[in-house]
Motif scaffolding. Structure first.
Motif, PDB file in Angstrom:
ATOM      1  N   SER A 109       0.469  88.180  70.509  1.00 47.35           N
ATOM      2  CA  SER A 109       1.886  88.439  70.252  1.00 47.35           C
ATOM      3  C   SER A 109       2.414  89.404  71.308  1.00 47.35           C
ATOM      4  O   SER A 109       1.689  90.290  71.771  1.00 47.35           O
ATOM      5  N   SER A 134      -0.731  78.714  72.822  1.00 43.32           N
ATOM      6  CA  SER A 134       0.642  78.266  72.993  1.00 43.32           C
ATOM      7  C   SER A 134       1.587  79.360  72.502  1.00 43.32           C
ATOM      8  O   SER A 134       1.469  79.830  71.372  1.00 43.32           O
ATOM      9  N   MET A 135       2.536  79.745  73.347  1.00 38.61           N
ATOM     10  CA  MET A 135       3.482  80.807  73.027  1.00 38.61           C
ATOM     11  C   MET A 135       4.694  80.205  72.322  1.00 38.61           C
ATOM     12  O   MET A 135       5.192  79.159  72.719  1.00 38.61           O
ATOM     13  N   ARG A 136       5.158  80.906  71.248  1.00 42.09           N
ATOM     14  CA  ARG A 136       6.372  80.449  70.577  1.00 42.09           C
ATOM     15  C   ARG A 136       7.165  81.653  70.085  1.00 42.09           C
ATOM     16  O   ARG A 136       6.602  82.657  69.650  1.00 42.09           O
ATOM     17  N   GLU A 137       8.486  81.531  70.155  1.00 42.91           N
ATOM     18  CA  GLU A 137       9.369  82.579  69.669  1.00 42.91           C
ATOM     19  C   GLU A 137       9.341  82.590  68.146  1.00 42.91           C
ATOM     20  O   GLU A 137       9.297  81.535  67.512  1.00 42.91           O
ATOM     21  N   VAL A 138       9.359  83.794  67.564  1.00 42.53           N
ATOM     22  CA  VAL A 138       9.372  83.939  66.110  1.00 42.53           C
ATOM     23  C   VAL A 138      10.517  84.863  65.704  1.00 42.53           C
ATOM     24  O   VAL A 138      11.023  85.642  66.512  1.00 42.53           O
ATOM     25  N   GLU A 192      14.100  88.523  78.937  1.00 46.70           N
ATOM     26  CA  GLU A 192      14.688  87.398  79.651  1.00 46.70           C
ATOM     27  C   GLU A 192      15.995  87.826  80.307  1.00 46.70           C
ATOM     28  O   GLU A 192      16.667  88.720  79.831  1.00 46.70           O
ATOM     29  N   THR A 249      13.047  88.712  73.306  1.00 45.95           N
ATOM     30  CA  THR A 249      12.594  87.905  72.174  1.00 45.95           C
ATOM     31  C   THR A 249      11.172  88.295  71.803  1.00 45.95           C
ATOM     32  O   THR A 249      10.421  88.845  72.607  1.00 45.95           O
ATOM     33  N   HIS A 286       7.514  87.024  70.513  1.00 47.97           N
ATOM     34  CA  HIS A 286       6.695  85.814  70.579  1.00 47.97           C
ATOM     35  C   HIS A 286       5.315  86.057  69.977  1.00 47.97           C
ATOM     36  O   HIS A 286       4.804  87.170  70.012  1.00 47.97           O
ATOM     37  N   GLU A 287       4.736  84.977  69.474  1.00 46.99           N
ATOM     38  CA  GLU A 287       3.338  84.997  69.076  1.00 46.99           C
ATOM     39  C   GLU A 287       2.631  83.886  69.843  1.00 46.99           C
ATOM     40  O   GLU A 287       3.262  82.919  70.282  1.00 46.99           O
ATOM     41  N   THR A 288       1.341  84.047  70.022  1.00 45.51           N
ATOM     42  CA  THR A 288       0.545  83.037  70.691  1.00 45.51           C
ATOM     43  C   THR A 288      -0.421  82.457  69.672  1.00 45.51           C
ATOM     44  O   THR A 288      -1.183  83.186  69.045  1.00 45.51           O
ATOM     45  N   MET A 326       9.206  89.244  75.157  1.00 44.94           N
ATOM     46  CA  MET A 326       9.649  88.581  76.385  1.00 44.94           C
ATOM     47  C   MET A 326      11.036  89.100  76.741  1.00 44.94           C
ATOM     48  O   MET A 326      11.971  88.979  75.949  1.00 44.94           O
TER      49      MET A 326
END
Length: 151
Positions: A105, A83-87, A110, A75, A77-79, A108
């Motif tokens: 950014s 706070s990390m979040r999937e985009v 998994e 995936t 991600h950006e920070t 990840m």
């Protein structure tokens, strides 16, 4: 002799015009290259990946997804505000760079299928909105590795 000189001058002008018309910058295509790729050796069934996508072309593009045989899912991600979040994608601006780095950014990995060790290489495929996919060989570095900021 004069006709030959005029013909040569005409051919040179035509050649220069074709060169300018055929450049990716003027045609609006993205021209992507990838450098600085690495994965810190993971300590769990998840891993991070970092790299820089450079766009030398005249059009924006977007990194939409990443695939790799090593993971069940990769995936993007950006920070933001620590706070990390999937985009769903990250922009690669025309004449610019998309930098995926520790603390910013990143990718990840998994559900790792095996734990890659330092010195191994992980193959990833970057999928873009406009450009063809790009395959990258990502070396596994020590867990504490930080690239030289000058590179």
């Amino acid at each position: 002799m004069r006709a030959a000189g005029s013909l040569l001058a005409g051919v040179l002008v035509l050649g220069l015009g074709l060169t300018a018309c055929g450049s990716d910058e003027e045609s609006g295509d993205a021209v992507l290259s990838v450098g600085g790729a690495y994965m810190p050796q993971p300590v769990s069934r998840m891993a991070a990946g970092f790299l820089t996508v450079t766009n030398d072309g005249g059009a924006d593009d977007t990194l939409k997804s990443v695939t790799s045989d090593i993971a069940g899912e990769v995936t993007v991600h950006e920070t933001v505000d620590q706070s990390m979040r999937e985009v769903s994608g990250l922009d690669v601006p025309a004449h610019g760079k998309l930098v995926l780095e520790s603390g910013g950014s990143h990718l990840m990995f998994e559900q790792l299928k095996h734990m890659p060790k330092e010195g191994e290489t992980v193959s990833v495929v970057l999928h873009f909105a406009q450009s063809d996919p790009v395959t990258v060989e990502m070396p596994v570095k020590p867990m504490t590795y930080r690239p030289d900021p000058g590179n």
